[in-house]
Enzyme design. Structure first.
Site, PDB file in Angstrom:
ATOM      1  N   ASP A 156      -8.842   3.166 -14.799  1.00 22.77           N
ATOM      2  CA  ASP A 156      -7.727   3.211 -15.744  1.00 22.77           C
ATOM      3  C   ASP A 156      -8.217   3.237 -17.191  1.00 22.77           C
ATOM      4  OD1 ASP A 156      -5.968   3.120 -13.625  1.00 22.77           O
ATOM      5  OD2 ASP A 156      -5.744   0.947 -13.710  1.00 22.77           O
ATOM      6  N   ARG A 170     -10.732   6.838  -9.349  1.00 21.57           N
ATOM      7  CA  ARG A 170     -10.284   6.800 -10.737  1.00 21.57           C
ATOM      8  C   ARG A 170     -10.517   5.410 -11.339  1.00 21.57           C
ATOM      9  NH1 ARG A 170      -4.197   8.876  -9.775  1.00 21.57           N
ATOM     10  NH2 ARG A 170      -4.379   7.286  -8.160  1.00 21.57           N
ATOM     11  N   ARG A 172      -7.580  -6.269 -10.961  1.00 18.96           N
ATOM     12  CA  ARG A 172      -7.013  -6.897 -12.154  1.00 18.96           C
ATOM     13  C   ARG A 172      -5.875  -7.862 -11.808  1.00 18.96           C
ATOM     14  NH1 ARG A 172      -5.762  -1.722 -15.634  1.00 18.96           N
ATOM     15  NH2 ARG A 172      -4.723  -3.279 -16.958  1.00 18.96           N
TER      16      ARG A 172
END
Length: 246
Positions: A52, A50, A197
């Protein structure tokens, strides 16, 4: 049935992430809608992982099974004609029926782009994190070395992560500065939810002098998200490449 492997790029600006959601626009929804147009039936896809909301991809990979006998280049044309302009199929390959886009991943490469100029740049605002502070790249490089190798990255993943095993191996980290642009490059066997991140946010704090390179091992040892820095925004992140053995 043929198993089709697709490598795609997408601009994450107007997506609420890759994975299907009930109400919000996602990359997977647009892909499966395009496949439904081609097949006149629902086709299930499986991605390497996935991304975001607002995160981009240059080399995301997914696979699906199809009863249609279409050559690889024909799939590229058919899918691109059915997809919106912020998703593009770069390459299609016909693979063995045992191939799985998620479970066969050997490593992934993520890149994170930062704009160091304090002035607004309307052309970069959706694709780079504007960080208008002075930084020391050599200090960040010293800190980044502590991430290399195999570690428990609990401190560097979101508390929302559903992964019980938070041990990952980072093979390469590279930090490049070109004028006002700063590029972080990470290669590893896998990455947890928000891991890249949070590492970027922590390294930027090091570069600004708010943390020291020697803080990184201690943060890793704590295994507690509260000890790392803030999560860098999604729009600077790119899933750059997914690597497989074959």
């Amino acid at each position: 049935m043929e198993r089709i492997k697709c490598t795609i790029s997408y601009d994450g600006t107007n997506f609420s992430g890759y994975q299907m959601q009930q109400k919000d626009r996602t990359v997977q929804f647009e892909i499966e809608r395009a496949l439904r147009k081609i097949h006149k039936d629902d086709i299930r896809t499986h991605a390497s992982g996935r991304t975001d909301a607002r995160v981009h991809a240059y080399g995301q990979v997914f696979h699906f099974d199809s009863p249609l006998a279409i050559p690889a280049l024909g799939w590229v044309a058919a899918l691109n004609s059915a997809l919106p302009e912020d998703i593009a199929v770069r390459r299609v390959e016909k693979v063995h029926s045992h191939f799985h886009a998620r479970y066969d991943v050997v490593s992934k490469e993520y890149r994170y782009k930062v704009l160091l100029n304090g002035r607004d740049n309307v052309f970069a605002r959706n694709y780079m994190y504007r960080y208008p502070y002075r930084i020391d790249v050599s200090t960040m490089e010293a800190a980044a070395k502590h991430f290399l190798g195999t570690h428990d990255f609990t401190s560097f993943c979101s508390a929302k992560s559903d992964k019980e095993n938070k041990v990952r191996t980072i093979h390469e980290i590279e930090i490049q500065q070109n004028g006002d642009e700063l590029l972080f490059r990470f290669v590893g066997n896998g990455f947890l939810y928000n891991m890249v991140r949070i590492m970027v946010g922590t390294l930027l704090d090091v570069g600004q002098g708010r943390r020291a390179p020697a803080d990184i091992p201690a943060i890793l040892e704590k295994r507690d998200r509260r000890y790392a820095s803030k999560t860098a925004p999604g729009h600077g992140l790119y899933l750059w490449q997914v690597n497989y053995n074959n």
